[in-house]
Design an enzyme around this catalytic site. Structure first.
Site, PDB file in Angstrom:
ATOM      1  N   ASP A  65      12.448  -1.239  -1.795  1.00 25.76           N
ATOM      2  CA  ASP A  65      11.068  -1.628  -1.498  1.00 25.76           C
ATOM      3  C   ASP A  65      10.967  -1.562   0.020  1.00 25.76           C
ATOM      4  OD1 ASP A  65       8.820  -3.159  -0.692  1.00 25.76           O
ATOM      5  OD2 ASP A  65       8.854  -4.268  -2.574  1.00 25.76           O
ATOM      6  N   ASN A  90       7.249   8.701   1.804  1.00 25.32           N
ATOM      7  CA  ASN A  90       6.178   9.086   0.881  1.00 25.32           C
ATOM      8  C   ASN A  90       5.439   7.895   0.286  1.00 25.32           C
ATOM      9  OD1 ASN A  90       5.001  10.762  -1.545  1.00 25.32           O
ATOM     10  ND2 ASN A  90       6.241   9.151  -2.476  1.00 25.32           N
ATOM     11  N   TYR A 162      -6.660   0.356   3.033  1.00 27.31           N
ATOM     12  CA  TYR A 162      -5.817   1.557   2.898  1.00 27.31           C
ATOM     13  C   TYR A 162      -6.075   2.508   4.059  1.00 27.31           C
ATOM     14  CZ  TYR A 162      -4.096   6.003   0.976  1.00 27.31           C
ATOM     15  OH  TYR A 162      -3.450   7.210   0.800  1.00 27.31           O
ATOM     16  N   ALA A 164      -7.323   1.921   7.046  1.00 31.32           N
ATOM     17  CA  ALA A 164      -6.854   1.382   8.334  1.00 31.32           C
ATOM     18  C   ALA A 164      -5.334   1.459   8.433  1.00 31.32           C
ATOM     19  CB  ALA A 164      -7.320  -0.065   8.484  1.00 31.32           C
ATOM     20  N   LYS A 166      -3.366   3.626   6.997  1.00 36.19           N
ATOM     21  CA  LYS A 166      -2.948   5.025   7.188  1.00 36.19           C
ATOM     22  C   LYS A 166      -3.241   5.469   8.617  1.00 36.19           C
ATOM     23  CE  LYS A 166      -1.085   6.521   3.335  1.00 36.19           C
ATOM     24  NZ  LYS A 166       0.255   7.112   3.247  1.00 36.19           N
TER      25      LYS A 166
HETATM   26  N1  LIG Z   1      -2.408  11.816  -4.291  1.00 31.74           N
HETATM   27  C1  LIG Z   1      -3.268  12.076  -3.332  1.00 31.74           C
HETATM   28  O1  LIG Z   1      -4.327  12.696  -3.563  1.00 31.74           O
HETATM   29  C2  LIG Z   1      -2.993  11.639  -1.924  1.00 31.74           C
HETATM   30  C3  LIG Z   1      -3.948  11.955  -0.940  1.00 31.74           C
HETATM   31  C4  LIG Z   1      -3.684  11.604   0.379  1.00 31.74           C
HETATM   32  C5  LIG Z   1      -2.490  10.969   0.703  1.00 31.74           C
HETATM   33  N2  LIG Z   1      -1.597  10.658  -0.270  1.00 31.74           N
HETATM   34  C6  LIG Z   1      -0.347   9.995   0.128  1.00 31.74           C
HETATM   35  O2  LIG Z   1       0.754  10.654  -0.483  1.00 31.74           O
HETATM   36  C7  LIG Z   1       1.768   9.707  -0.813  1.00 31.74           C
HETATM   37  C8  LIG Z   1       2.109   9.774  -2.287  1.00 31.74           C
HETATM   38  O3  LIG Z   1       0.899   9.604  -3.003  1.00 31.74           O
HETATM   39  P1  LIG Z   1       0.871   9.484  -4.592  1.00 31.74           P
HETATM   40  O4  LIG Z   1      -0.471   9.929  -5.019  1.00 31.74           O
HETATM   41  O5  LIG Z   1       2.081  10.106  -5.165  1.00 31.74           O
HETATM   42  O6  LIG Z   1       0.955   7.895  -4.766  1.00 31.74           O
HETATM   43  P2  LIG Z   1       1.185   7.043  -6.114  1.00 31.74           P
HETATM   44  O7  LIG Z   1       1.155   7.933  -7.305  1.00 31.74           O
HETATM   45  O8  LIG Z   1       0.235   5.910  -6.031  1.00 31.74           O
HETATM   46  O9  LIG Z   1       2.679   6.528  -5.929  1.00 31.74           O
HETATM   47  C9  LIG Z   1       2.948   5.634  -4.905  1.00 31.74           C
HETATM   48  C10 LIG Z   1       4.442   5.440  -4.829  1.00 31.74           C
HETATM   49  O10 LIG Z   1       4.708   4.525  -3.764  1.00 31.74           O
HETATM   50  C11 LIG Z   1       5.527   3.496  -4.299  1.00 31.74           C
HETATM   51  N3  LIG Z   1       5.385   2.250  -3.545  1.00 31.74           N
HETATM   52  C12 LIG Z   1       4.281   1.487  -3.362  1.00 31.74           C
HETATM   53  N4  LIG Z   1       4.577   0.411  -2.614  1.00 31.74           N
HETATM   54  C13 LIG Z   1       5.911   0.516  -2.309  1.00 31.74           C
HETATM   55  C14 LIG Z   1       6.821  -0.271  -1.563  1.00 31.74           C
HETATM   56  N5  LIG Z   1       6.456  -1.408  -0.975  1.00 31.74           N
HETATM   57  N6  LIG Z   1       8.109   0.147  -1.458  1.00 31.74           N
HETATM   58  C15 LIG Z   1       8.523   1.292  -2.044  1.00 31.74           C
HETATM   59  N7  LIG Z   1       7.709   2.064  -2.788  1.00 31.74           N
HETATM   60  C16 LIG Z   1       6.421   1.680  -2.906  1.00 31.74           C
HETATM   61  C17 LIG Z   1       5.097   3.361  -5.746  1.00 31.74           C
HETATM   62  O11 LIG Z   1       6.091   2.654  -6.467  1.00 31.74           O
HETATM   63  P3  LIG Z   1       5.736   1.755  -7.786  1.00 31.74           P
HETATM   64  O12 LIG Z   1       5.732   2.707  -8.938  1.00 31.74           O
HETATM   65  O13 LIG Z   1       6.838   0.769  -7.819  1.00 31.74           O
HETATM   66  O14 LIG Z   1       4.380   1.147  -7.559  1.00 31.74           O
HETATM   67  C18 LIG Z   1       5.017   4.831  -6.113  1.00 31.74           C
HETATM   68  O15 LIG Z   1       6.296   5.354  -6.328  1.00 31.74           O
HETATM   69  C19 LIG Z   1       1.233   8.349  -0.356  1.00 31.74           C
HETATM   70  O16 LIG Z   1       1.687   8.079   0.948  1.00 31.74           O
HETATM   71  C20 LIG Z   1      -0.270   8.556  -0.346  1.00 31.74           C
HETATM   72  O17 LIG Z   1      -0.944   7.687   0.529  1.00 31.74           O
HETATM   73  C21 LIG Z   1      -1.828  10.975  -1.574  1.00 31.74           C
END
Ligand SMILES: NC(=O)c1ccc[n+]([C@@H]2O[C@H](COP(=O)([O-])OP(=O)(O)OC[C@H]3O[C@@H](n4cnc5c(N)ncnc54)[C@H](OP(=O)(O)O)[C@@H]3O)[C@@H](O)[C@H]2O)c1
Length: 262
Positions: A65, A90, A162, A164, A166
């Site tokens: 975490d 990530n 979120y 802010a 980022k």
């Molecule tokens: N998908 C998009 O369209 C998009 C767009 C712009 C930016 N992003 C960025 O890309 C990255 C990945 O996005 P995603 O869509 O794959 O996100 P996601 O599906 O919401 O997955 C988030 C991941 O982060 C983990 N996480 C959350 N809090 C944590 C913590 N305190 N310690 C360790 N792990 C933690 C979650 O684990 P749990 O399963 O335990 O909750 C999950 O594995 C993020 O940084 C996101 O902001 C995504």
């Protein structure tokens, strides 16, 4: 992407590798022959990641975490003198829509967002700096978000905490890229685009998305915004990471290599 045999394979450590883009990063780097240190909050319930680890011998799963300093220090100690070529920060916490709109702002959501999305990832980078520094590739990559880019902010404005957090992460990544350049460490910041990590593109026209995601899906279906698959987003970002060099370090880059205004 450059892979290698068992003795020469480069190593990547990924946070939040149990689902979404982190899981896809693990899959693609494993398939390319990398040693993958896949971290997540709860390895026991990470069944999709366990399947990848069962299929590729060089994938290991570690509890992390990013807001837990003791767990972070323990993992950094456990990994000893291992060289980590690439650190992918990530993981992120989007949080609920409620409490992140003007008129109902919840300060505790800001605290949690900053811990998960800004200070947490930078603490991970700091903890694994010695491992990255002793590697061949020496790369640290943060996942940013266009949602936190002030230069492209458009209505509807929501997700205050979120966004802010980022924006803070972007500043920290830029600062680190300058700070660590003299040590030969390349720090990158990438935006995945709007990537489908919730199976929205597979929904039939009559199937309802989760309520929070309905407005986004409406815009995607109307052709106003483009949504890409997680696979395409990660393939694009890996191309950007492969090309990370003096000309692109410290820039905010889209998955297709385009520069995003801060
Ligand atoms: N998908 C998009 O369209 C998009 C767009 C712009 C930016 N992003 C960025 O890309 C990255 C990945 O996005 P995603 O869509 O794959 O996100 P996601 O599906 O919401 O997955 C988030 C991941 O982060 C983990 N996480 C959350 N809090 C944590 C913590 N305190 N310690 C360790 N792990 C933690 C979650 O684990 P749990 O399963 O335990 O909750 C999950 O594995 C993020 O940084 C996101 O902001 C995504």
């Amino acid at each position: 992407m450059s892979g290698g045999g068992a003795s020469t394979r480069p190593a990547v450590l990924i946070t939040g590798a149990n689902r979404g883009l982190g899981l896809e990063f693990a899959r693609q780097y494993a398939a390319a022959g990398w040693r993958v240190l896949a971290t997540c909050r709860d390895p026991i319930s990470a069944t999709a990641l366990q399947e990848i680890a069962a299929a590729w011998e060089a994938v290991s799963i570690h509890a992390l975490d990013v807001t837990d300093g003791e767990q972070l220090a323990r993992l950094a100690r456990e990994l000893g003198t291992l060289a980590i070529d690439l650190l992918i920060l990530n993981s992120a916490w989007l949080g609920p829509q409620a409490g992140q709109r003007m008129g109902e702002l919840d300060a505790t959501l800001f605290e949690r967002s900053f811990a998960a999305n800004a200070t947490g990832p930078v603490s991970v980078a700091e903890a694994f700096l010695p491992h990255v520094e002793r590697s061949a590739q020496k790369k640290i990559v943060f996942l940013g978000s266009a949602a936190g880019a002030i230069g492209v902010l458009r209505p509807p404005v929501n997700l205050y905490a979120y966004r802010a957090s980022k924006a803070a992460l972007h500043l920290l990544a830029r600062a680190l890229s300058i700070d660590l350049a003299p040590r030969g460490i390349r720090v990158g910041l990438v935006n995945p685009g709007l990537a489908d990590t919730r199976g929205l593109l597979a929904l039939g026209p009559d199937e309802a998305p989760p309520p929070d995601l309905a407005p986004v899906l409406q815009l995607v279906r109307a052709g106003v915004i483009e949504m890409i698959t997680a696979e395409a987003a990660v393939t694009g970002m890996i191309g950007v990471i492969d090309a990370l060099g003096p000309a692109t370090v410290g820039q905010f880059l889209n998955y297709d290599g385009a520069v995003i205004p801060w």
